[in-house]
Design a protein around this motif. Structure first.
Motif, PDB file in Angstrom:
ATOM      1  N   PHE A 126      47.253  50.075  37.385  1.00 53.95           N
ATOM      2  CA  PHE A 126      45.605  50.116  38.141  1.00 53.95           C
ATOM      3  C   PHE A 126      45.787  51.211  39.185  1.00 53.95           C
ATOM      4  CE2 PHE A 126      45.909  45.304  37.275  1.00 53.95           C
ATOM      5  CZ  PHE A 126      44.917  45.277  36.399  1.00 53.95           C
TER       6      PHE A 126
ATOM      7  N   VAL B 102      29.037  50.584  34.228  1.00 51.80           N
ATOM      8  CA  VAL B 102      30.559  50.282  34.862  1.00 51.80           C
ATOM      9  C   VAL B 102      31.040  48.877  34.169  1.00 51.80           C
ATOM     10  CG1 VAL B 102      31.977  49.916  36.934  1.00 51.80           C
ATOM     11  CG2 VAL B 102      29.991  51.394  36.713  1.00 51.80           C
ATOM     12  N   PRO B 103      30.285  47.733  33.977  1.00 46.74           N
ATOM     13  CA  PRO B 103      30.919  46.532  33.548  1.00 46.74           C
ATOM     14  C   PRO B 103      31.565  46.819  32.153  1.00 46.74           C
ATOM     15  CG  PRO B 103      28.880  45.997  34.353  1.00 46.74           C
ATOM     16  CD  PRO B 103      28.817  47.478  34.363  1.00 46.74           C
ATOM     17  N   ILE B 104      30.812  47.413  31.330  1.00 51.73           N
ATOM     18  CA  ILE B 104      31.374  47.589  29.954  1.00 51.73           C
ATOM     19  C   ILE B 104      32.567  48.582  29.929  1.00 51.73           C
ATOM     20  CG2 ILE B 104      29.753  49.727  29.078  1.00 51.73           C
ATOM     21  CD1 ILE B 104      31.010  46.705  27.018  1.00 51.73           C
TER      22      ILE B 104
ATOM     23  N   PHE C 115      34.638  48.642  32.148  1.00 58.42           N
ATOM     24  CA  PHE C 115      35.998  47.676  32.709  1.00 58.42           C
ATOM     25  C   PHE C 115      36.439  46.978  31.515  1.00 58.42           C
ATOM     26  CE2 PHE C 115      34.977  48.417  37.180  1.00 58.42           C
ATOM     27  CZ  PHE C 115      36.448  48.269  37.592  1.00 58.42           C
ATOM     28  N   ILE C 116      35.288  46.357  30.678  1.00 64.23           N
ATOM     29  CA  ILE C 116      35.642  45.689  29.592  1.00 64.23           C
ATOM     30  C   ILE C 116      36.426  46.633  28.316  1.00 64.23           C
ATOM     31  CG2 ILE C 116      34.889  44.233  27.365  1.00 64.23           C
ATOM     32  CD1 ILE C 116      32.795  43.461  29.593  1.00 64.23           C
TER      33      ILE C 116
ATOM     34  N   ALA D 130      38.281  49.309  29.104  1.00 62.30           N
ATOM     35  CA  ALA D 130      39.305  49.261  29.805  1.00 62.30           C
ATOM     36  C   ALA D 130      40.418  48.321  29.371  1.00 62.30           C
ATOM     37  CB  ALA D 130      39.464  49.539  31.348  1.00 62.30           C
ATOM     38  N   ALA D 131      39.863  47.100  29.693  1.00 67.13           N
ATOM     39  CA  ALA D 131      40.656  45.772  29.267  1.00 67.13           C
ATOM     40  C   ALA D 131      41.097  45.711  27.953  1.00 67.13           C
ATOM     41  CB  ALA D 131      39.718  44.453  29.554  1.00 67.13           C
TER      42      ALA D 131
ATOM     43  N   ALA E  96      43.905  48.418  27.577  1.00 67.79           N
ATOM     44  CA  ALA E  96      45.269  48.051  28.256  1.00 67.79           C
ATOM     45  C   ALA E  96      45.836  47.044  27.136  1.00 67.79           C
ATOM     46  CB  ALA E  96      44.950  47.229  29.633  1.00 67.79           C
ATOM     47  N   LEU E  97      44.880  45.964  26.580  1.00 67.89           N
ATOM     48  CA  LEU E  97      45.578  45.142  25.645  1.00 67.89           C
ATOM     49  C   LEU E  97      46.304  45.754  24.395  1.00 67.89           C
ATOM     50  CD1 LEU E  97      43.289  42.270  24.821  1.00 67.89           C
ATOM     51  CD2 LEU E  97      45.569  42.307  25.431  1.00 67.89           C
TER      52      LEU E  97
ATOM     53  N   PRO F  58      45.290  43.624  31.402  1.00 65.12           N
ATOM     54  CA  PRO F  58      43.843  43.614  30.566  1.00 65.12           C
ATOM     55  C   PRO F  58      43.146  42.430  31.357  1.00 65.12           C
ATOM     56  CG  PRO F  58      45.889  43.597  29.335  1.00 65.12           C
ATOM     57  CD  PRO F  58      46.481  43.587  30.371  1.00 65.12           C
TER      58      PRO F  58
ATOM     59  N   GLY G 147      42.829  41.718  34.408  1.00 67.55           N
ATOM     60  CA  GLY G 147      42.302  42.118  35.588  1.00 67.55           C
ATOM     61  C   GLY G 147      40.988  42.837  35.050  1.00 67.55           C
ATOM     62  N   PHE G 148      41.274  43.895  34.221  1.00 65.48           N
ATOM     63  CA  PHE G 148      40.027  44.668  33.891  1.00 65.48           C
ATOM     64  C   PHE G 148      38.866  43.698  33.061  1.00 65.48           C
ATOM     65  CE2 PHE G 148      43.058  48.101  33.249  1.00 65.48           C
ATOM     66  CZ  PHE G 148      42.703  49.040  34.157  1.00 65.48           C
ATOM     67  N   LEU G 149      39.396  42.797  32.602  1.00 64.00           N
ATOM     68  CA  LEU G 149      38.383  41.917  31.709  1.00 64.00           C
ATOM     69  C   LEU G 149      37.401  41.304  32.856  1.00 64.00           C
ATOM     70  CD1 LEU G 149      37.233  41.187  29.125  1.00 64.00           C
ATOM     71  CD2 LEU G 149      38.834  39.330  29.108  1.00 64.00           C
TER      72      LEU G 149
ATOM     73  N   MET H  44      36.997  41.733  35.828  1.00 64.26           N
ATOM     74  CA  MET H  44      36.276  42.656  36.951  1.00 64.26           C
ATOM     75  C   MET H  44      35.059  43.122  35.972  1.00 64.26           C
ATOM     76  SD  MET H  44      36.240  44.544  39.935  1.00 64.26           S
ATOM     77  CE  MET H  44      35.119  45.373  40.238  1.00 64.26           C
ATOM     78  N   GLY H  45      35.077  43.359  34.595  1.00 63.61           N
ATOM     79  CA  GLY H  45      34.116  43.697  33.962  1.00 63.61           C
ATOM     80  C   GLY H  45      32.852  42.384  33.833  1.00 63.61           C
TER      81      GLY H  45
END
Lengths: 203, 252, 377, 285, 450
Positions: free
Chosen positions: A25, A182-184, A186-187, A189-190, A193-194, B177, B179-181, B183-184
């Protein structure tokens, strides 16, 4: 050979396993802000690599020659590091604008963003933690922090550029209205990260 | 500007995390639980208030050209103080926050407020602004923290919600992941709410459109690119578009 | 009034094969694997599959309702996602695992990004990766249900070498519902040097720095006489499905070929770590159990069904080859050196991430021009 | 108090500060590059919607053009007069007041029958690609009705009504002219607020033809021509055209037009202007 | 079968040729009133040179070519000029047209329909004969033939390709012509070769027309000589094999550089129909007043290959073949892949109309988002990324398409045929091209103004 393997592991860890953005992060503001276009992502990434390398070296020198000998590492590290980084960034910006205007046009506009990029201060802090815990030789410490700095930057750039590619594709996708922007990101990015979890446990 | 507005705008309307998209790193890194989030929020609030105070006091003496380095030094000093206090009294929390404690220095909210507000305003409003923004930040990361803790560990403040309920927790939410999720999804939810609200407002006062909303950060000063760029990032976030007359579209 | 004809843009002929037809063919191709799972693991595996599929379809409908877009559940894409998700889950997971997995797969990995065609990552694999991180104990339990009744294939191949059957048999004798054993790939990651000790029937071990895998073991694994996830144990069934897809030209050979070939090649070349009692040692180069890497685990379902997912793979043929090679490389690296025994899921997800870049690098050379250019936008 | 530690800390910080300060001071002299701050200032004022109404590539391009005095300061439609004044303040010049401009669609789409069924991309420009029949409606001059202008409007000022005709919301319209660019039939036009009388038809079909297919189409009856006291309206090639040089916006032609083709927007606009002014007054008090 | 010559890319639509494949060419009824459009070719429309009430004879020039890239228009019948008005054309545009009342006599104009031996004609004379006869590319492109035969200084043509591929489904007019009149085609080819002074001539035929290939091969062998080497080439069955650039790639393995013409790489492609017309112009002094139209489709009861006069309303041809107006949903001029849909039964036949289809399938464009299957990429003969173009088109950023090489698209429709998401890719591409051309025009004007 041993040394090489150790450094290879550091590099692999810095780029993939412990990716600055996706697992630590660090540097999220530019990661979200400058990942809309691939070209600017590459520019930002290169600028970060550049500054991170210089900052890693400079702060490690300050730590080894100033803070540690005078036992100030506990209370003066943050102040001195941030001041050095800020000055460094500004100086690089000044010099680049004059000496390499083309490069400045490509990278320079991102440089001011970097002072407040926690990835840069973060890498110095991580280097510091390592140096405090493992009292190995000075050159080793220095070399290690530089390698760490460079490849943490590479990891950052990798994440940034991949993200930019994804966001360019998302631009023409019917993303739900409340998720656009931005929200998408972040998703995405999630999900990234996975996916990067796959590297867990390597090295 | 009314003092009350200065105080409260950071809570929702200009929430530093959800609306301005500043200070994202700590907002995700230390929000695995409510406890850490609260600790980080308070620490950041303290630094924010103190730095605003000092910046406001010294705004007449600091020359324009070097004010950013000066602000950074001021902020760094307070961060060091927080670090030392925490090391002495809350070593556990300090461990949990890790490198993100020193990284408060580069939290864009603090430098942003110092530059945009404290360096231009008197002492009292500056402190109130810092407090308001700090509370907004704390609020935001506590929301993230509570969501992640409930989903990820089935606990609130470290206390299990139901006995043996751990089985249903999704550990991914206390990992990166998640955390990102979180937040998103939270951002999307707030966007959704904002859009609904804007639509209602537009329906209610059909046609009569307020002037430009107060800019979050003063953009008229081009010498400080850092702040400008941060504001640019902020603009990409949620919140109704206040650029065009009569537009009720959320600006992404 | 005169008759009104219809004006449409050219061409006025269109292939009969629409999205629904493609997805139905994929479902059909997956059928043998699930029929085999029913044989091998009993009814709960099909129940898990059903939960995954139904949740996926319902989630898709709900998402489309929320997004105010037309319902397209009739195109079977949600069914395929549900099936693929179930295929990579262990057969004895709790009901909420496929349930949550399908919601994440459809709701987050697909509809947040704009629905079919816009997802960056394969929804089913994203669901699986999410579950892996969310419920690690459920996913990696290492307990598998004992085969219910006499499995057809078990009886046929017991006489060859019941490397896994003997466990099933013994479990049946003591009346156990579940047995604990490692999948072939888990065994591969935990190999030890048994120099001088007795040979364990059915186990994979290291001798003289070389991993020893017998042909009969490989054959067993190929037939599906092993442990593993619902849809991935029988390489044979998946191969049949893959050949069907290739034959119907739903997929092209590029990705499966590049993927499997890279896994085989690197599985053969790369030295694997093993424990020789006190420390970690490495096997010799060019001795890896490549055949086991190919037939064991989820490579076939990954190569034929997951990596070839149209939405998340590159478009050009060169890009597909690159993509396949990348998947193979990452799979082997994760399998041999990584923390997970199986790397198919993560390798495909990682390569999905790179697809926008691959698409940019492998743009075809436009007819009559010197070279392909990547637009700047 | 540990004076030694304190002095070391002070000394080293002062040292770092001094060294860096000197280096930066030297650097800023050594590497001095002159940049015009006004570009950034102007850009900050511009709305940043990059609509292109000014004719430059985005707001930043326009800002640069203003500073290099390639462009005048009043080109920004979305920003309006306020924006022009702000820019003028930076540039140190005065500008004349900018009258608001609005878009208008010169077709009322009066129940024109269809010639064929259409199935394809719903975009007016697609409908006029050769071979697509040139629009579904019998009138080959009027609105095609696929809403291309509505999608192109960066301000959401155009909506399609249930008759598939564009409706322009003058509250939102900034006169940027995007809709003019995209309309394949050239139906949209931008005009000053004070100009209020318009002929809302572009059909050059013969009167009899138009009469048969459209109930709001100009049938070239010349009643307006006869009525006009200023000789400002003429039927040219089967279509009434107003000569705004002569037109006094009296609105007599509007009253005589049997098909309701000519309109006068004065009342509505005046009412809206008043509402706007009172709202502005309220906001200031 | 194994390695027939072909190009890279392409798709395999069902060919539907069995409908009219075995119908021998018959003459269509000549209607009472013919509408002769002035724009039957690419380039400037011809200018009418007759007045209302003028008497005209068959083969008489009624529209004069305007400028170099243009073509003459001749009267298809003898009769009286009734009106000069506007009509829709199969090219999808509106143009001036001359309405001629047929007197049923079919009297040829002076000097027309007279046999002559073109052995001694110079290349220039051949070209002017062709130009006078108003011959245009009869495969559908309608590019004036004499322009193609006049390469500018410094460019030589070494090979003439005759396009007998007819890769469009349904169409059989070229096929029937090859079967029934092979020697006129080959003689026409020889004339073209003499006109451009080259020695190599090939006739490309797809492998799904083995009888046509055989007969062409035989005729080529018979008429081949040392200074005119002729051969028939069998090509793989694949759409768009008959595209000009694709044919060149398949037969000669050369690529026409982007934005250039086949003559830049020494190749010239002619449709077999044009070749037949050239024969008629040079050997029989007959200008182009009729052409073979394959009238077919599911809504046509008696599919046929009709020799129809230019200017015959398509409704007449369809009724001649007993088409079911109730059942027909869509009328297409040309093949189903590139042909345009029309709604006007009064629209006349023009020089480029190779087929007239009445289809019963409306084929709605209920499209979904691109699923990135990549079939369009594999099928694209121009090696573009149609999916990307379609996404650009869908989001309305037409000018961005220029960077994605949209101008290299040949609009063959292969991408749209294979698209499982049913995306109208070609329409977006056409739209993008139109917008880009508009923008270029605007820029040019701006540049001129400055």
């Amino acid at each position: 050979m041993e040394q090489a393997v150790i450094y290879l592991k550091i590099i692999f860890a810095a780029v993939f396993v412990q990716n600055f953005v996706l697992s630590k992060f660090l540097g999220l503001c530019p990661f979200i802000g400058v990942s809309k276009k691939r070209s600017s992502a590459i520019g930002m990434g290169l600028a970060v690599i550049f500054v991170m390398t210089l900052a890693s070296a400079a702060t490690m020198l300050i730590y080894q020659y100033l803070l540690k000998p005078f036992k100030m590492e506990f209370y003066l590290d943050i102040v001195s590091f941030i001041v050095v980084i800020a000055a460094l960034v500004q100086f690089v910006e000044l010099a680049m604008r004059k000496l390499a205007p083309a490069l400045y046009k490509a990278l320079g506009i991102y440089l001011p963003l970097i002072t407040t990029n926690c990835a840069v201060l973060g890498v110095t802090q991580l280097n510091l933690e390592f140096a405090k815990l493992n009292g190995i030789t000075l050159t080793d410490c220095l070399l290690r922090s530089i390698v760490n700095g460079v490849f943490a930057g590479v990891g950052f750039t990798l994440a940034l550029v991949l993200m930019a590619g994804i966001r360019e594709r998302l631009e023409s996708s019917p993303v739900p209205e409340c998720m656009q922007g931005v929200p998408i990101a972040f998703i995405a990015a999630a999900c990234m990260a996975l996916a990067f979890f796959g590297f867990a446990g390597i090295a | 500007m009314a003092v009350g507005n200065v105080f409260t705008r950071g809570f929702f309307k200009e929430n530093p995390v959800f609306v301005l998209l500043l200070g994202l790193c700590p907002a995700l890194a230390v929000t695995t639980g409510l406890k850490n989030a609260l600790g980080m929020g308070l620490a950041a609030t303290f630094v924010l208030v103190c730095s605003n105070l000092i910046v406001s006091l010294s705004r007449k003496f600091i020359p324009k050209e070097v004010r950013i380095p000066c602000f950074i030094v001021i902020i760094a000093t307070f961060v060091t103080i927080v670090k030392m206090v925490m090391a002495a009294f809350l070593p556990e929390l300090k461990e949990a926050l890790g490198i993100f404690l020193p990284l408060i220095v580069v939290n864009c909210i603090i430098l942003g407020r110092a530059e945009a507000f404290a360096s231009k305003n008197k002492l009292l409003p500056s402190v109130i602004d810092g407090l308001g923004m700090g509370i907004g930040f704390t609020l935001a990361i506590c929301i993230i923290g509570i969501v992640r803790e409930i989903l990820g560990a089935w606990m609130i403040f470290g206390i299990p919600i139901t006995r043996g309920g751990m089985a249903y927790s999704m550990k991914v939410f206390i990992l990166a992941p998640g955390g990102f999720l979180a937040m998103g999804l939270l951002l999307a939810y707030f966007n959704y709410l904002g859009a609904q609200r804007a639509r209602r407002l537009a329906l209610a006062q059909k046609g009569i459109h307020e002037g430009k909303g107060a800019p979050a950060v003063d953009t008229s000063n081009p010498t400080v690119q850092t702040i400008n760029s941060q504001n640019m990032i902020g603009k990409t976030g949620a919140g109704p578009c206040n650029l065009c007359p009569g537009c009720d579209k959320p600006n992404f | 009034m005169a008759k009104q004809f219809v004006i449409t843009p050219s061409p006025h002929l269109k292939t009969k094969e629409d999205i629904g037809a493609i997805m139905r063919a994929v479902c059909l191709a997956l059928a043998p694997a699930f029929i085999f799972a029913l044989y091998r693991f009993g009814y709960w595996s099909i129940a898990v599959t059903a939960i995954a599929v139904v949740t996926a379809v319902v989630t898709e409908a709900i998402c489309q309702r929320l997004r105010h877009v037309p319902y397209t559940v009739d195109d079977y894409s949600a069914v395929v996602t549900g099936l693929l998700l179930a295929a990579v889950l262990p057969p004895n997971v709790a009901w909420y695992v496929p349930f949550v997995g399908s919601i994440v797969a459809i709701g987050i990995a697909k509809h947040c990004f704009g629905g079919l065609g816009c997802n960056i990552w394969n929804p089913a694999l994203m669901g699986r990766a999410f579950l892996q991180a969310a419920f690690p104990t459920e996913i990696n339990s290492g307990t598998w249900p004992a085969a219910k009744g006499e499995s057809l294939l078990t009886s046929i191949y017991t006489n060859i070498n019941g490397s896994f059957d003997f466990l099933v048999e013994s479990a049946k004798q003591v009346g156990a519902d579940v047995i604990t054993s490692a999948t072939p790939l888990e065994q591969l990651t935990r190999v030890v040097d048994v120099a001088g000790k007795v040979e364990i029937p059915g186990a994979i071990y290291v001798q003289n720095g070389v991993i020893q895998v017998s042909n009969s073991q490989i054959f067993d694994v190929f037939m599906g006489n092993t442990f593993g996830c619902i849809g991935e144990i029988s390489a044979l069934a998946l191969l049949l499905g893959g050949i069907y897809l290739l034959g119907k030209k739903i997929i092209t050979w590029h990705i499966p070929f590049a993927y499997i070939a890279t896994v085989a090649l690197l599985g053969w070349i790369l030295p694997a770590p093993y424990s020789n009692g006190e420390a970690t040692a490495y096997t010799a180069w060019f001795t890896g159990p490549w055949l086991m890497h190919v037939v064991g685990g989820g490579l076939f379902i990954g190569a034929f069904f997951m990596a070839t997912d149209m939405v998340t793979s590159p478009m050009s043929r060169l890009g597909k080859l690159l993509f396949g090679c990348g998947c193979g490389l990452l799979t082997i690296v994760i399998r041999i050196y990584g923390g997970y025994p199986e790397g198919v899921c993560y390798s495909i997800l990682l390569m999905n991430t790179v697809v926008p870049m691959i698409d940019c690098w492998t743009r075809p050379r436009v007819y009559g021009t010197a070279k392909a250019s990547c637009p700047k936008h | 108090m540990d004076w030694k530690a304190l002095s070391i800390a002070l000394g080293s910080m002062a040292g770092i500060g001094a060294v860096l300060g000197i280096v930066l001071a030297w650097g800023s002299k050594r590497f001095f590059v002159k940049v015009d701050e006004r570009v950034e200032q102007v850009e900050a004022i511009l709305p940043g919607v990059n609509c292109g109404a000014c004719g430059f590539p985005g707001c930043s391009g326009y800002a640069e053009a203003i500073v290099t005095s390639e462009a005048t300061m009043t080109l920004c439609s979305p920003g309006g007069a306020e924006c022009a004044h702000d820019i003028a303040r930076i540039m140190g010049a005065e500008v004349e007041a900018v009258e608001p401009k609005y878009a208008l669609t010169a077709c009322q789409g009066g129940n024109v029958p269809n010639r064929f069924d259409y199935s394809g991309v719903h975009d007016c420009r697609a409908a006029v690609v050769p071979g697509m029949g040139g629009g579904i409606k019998h009138c080959t001059y009027g609105c095609i009705g696929y809403g291309t202008c509505a999608r192109a409007c960066p301000f959401g000022a155009i909506t399609m009504n249930d008759k598939q005709m564009p409706v322009i919301d003058e509250e939102k319209c900034t006169g940027c002219g995007r809709c003019v660019e995209v309309c394949p039939r050239d139906l949209n036009r931008i005009d000053r607020e004070s100009r209020t009388v318009f002929v809302l038809c572009t059909s050059h079909d013969k009167g009899a033809v138009t009469n048969k297919i459209c109930d709001h189409g100009c049938i070239a009856c010349k009643k307006c021509e006869q009525e006009c006291p200023f000789d400002a309206i003429h039927v040219i090639d089967n279509l009434a055209v107003i000569d705004y040089e002569k037109c006094k916006l009296c609105g007599k032609c509007v009253d005589v037009c049997p098909k309701g083709v000519i309109v006068n927007l004065r009342k509505e606009r005046r009412a809206r202007k008043q509402a706007r002014e009172t709202a502005a007054k309220e906001a200031t008090t | 079968m194994a390695f027939l010559k072909t190009f890279k890319g392409g798709v395999h639509p069902p060919d539907h040729k069995q409908l009219s494949k075995d119908a021998a060419i018959t003459e269509a009824m000549v209607p009472e009133l013919l509408t002769v459009p002035m724009a039957q070719h690419i380039g400037k429309p011809a200018q009418p040179v007759v007045k209302v009430t003028d008497e005209v004879k068959r083969g008489q020039v009624i529209g004069e070519s305007q400028g170099f890239v243009s073509a003459n228009v001749h009267s298809p019948v003898s009769g009286k000029v009734k009106r000069i008005t506007e009509c829709n054309t199969p090219l999808g545009t509106k143009t001036q047209a001359i309405l001629i009342e047929n007197d049923g006599q079919d009297t040829w104009a002076e000097g027309c329909n007279v046999e002559s031996n073109p052995e001694n004609l110079t290349p220039k004379e051949i070209r002017s004969r062709i130009a006078d006869a108003g011959i245009v590319g009869m495969g559908g492109a309608t590019f004036p033939t004499h322009v193609k035969l006049s390469p500018p200084e410094g460019k030589t043509i070494d090979t003439v390709l005759l396009n007998g591929v007819e890769c469009e489904p349904y169409l059989t007019s070229d096929y029937r012509l090859m079967l029934e009149s092979p020697d006129t085609i080959v003689k026409g080819l020889q004339l073209v070769m003499r006109a451009v002074n080259c020695n190599n001539g090939y006739i490309g035929v797809e492998a799904n027309k083995p009888d046509a290939f055989k007969i062409m091969e035989k005729t080529c062998k018979e008429l081949s000589s040392s200074d005119a080497r002729l051969a028939a080439v069998m090509l793989e069955v694949k759409y768009p094999q008959g595209g000009e650039k694709q044919l060149i790639e398949a037969v000669l393995n050369r690529e026409v550089p982007s934005g250039r013409l086949p003559m830049d790489i020494g190749a010239l492609v002619q449709n077999v129909g044009s070749s037949h017309a050239i024969y008629q112009a040079c050997y029989l002094n007959r200008p182009l007043t009729e052409r073979i139209v394959a009238v077919t489709g599911e809504a046509v009861a008696e599919p046929a290959n009709l020799l129809a006069r230019i200017g015959t309303p398509i409704g007449d041809l369809l009724r001649h073949c007993r088409f079911d107006e109730e059942k027909a949903v869509k009328l297409i001029c040309g093949g189903p892949m590139m042909g345009l849909a029309h709604f006007d039964l009064e629209m006349p036949v023009n020089k480029g109309m190779s087929g007239l289809l009445a289809l019963t399938d409306a084929s709605d464009w209920d499209f979904r988002h691109c699923i990135r299957c990549g079939r369009c990429v594999d099928g694209c003969a121009a090696h573009l990324l149609p999916s990307e173009l379609s996404i650009i088109g869908e989001s309305g950023r037409f000018l961005d398409a220029e960077e994605a090489n949209v101008m290299d698209c040949i609009e063959c429709g292969a991408c749209t045929y294979v698209c499982p998401a049913r995306r109208p890719i070609v329409q977006w591409i056409k739209l993008a091209k139109q917008e880009i051309m508009k923008e270029r025009l605007r820029k040019a004007e701006q540049a001129k103004a400055v």
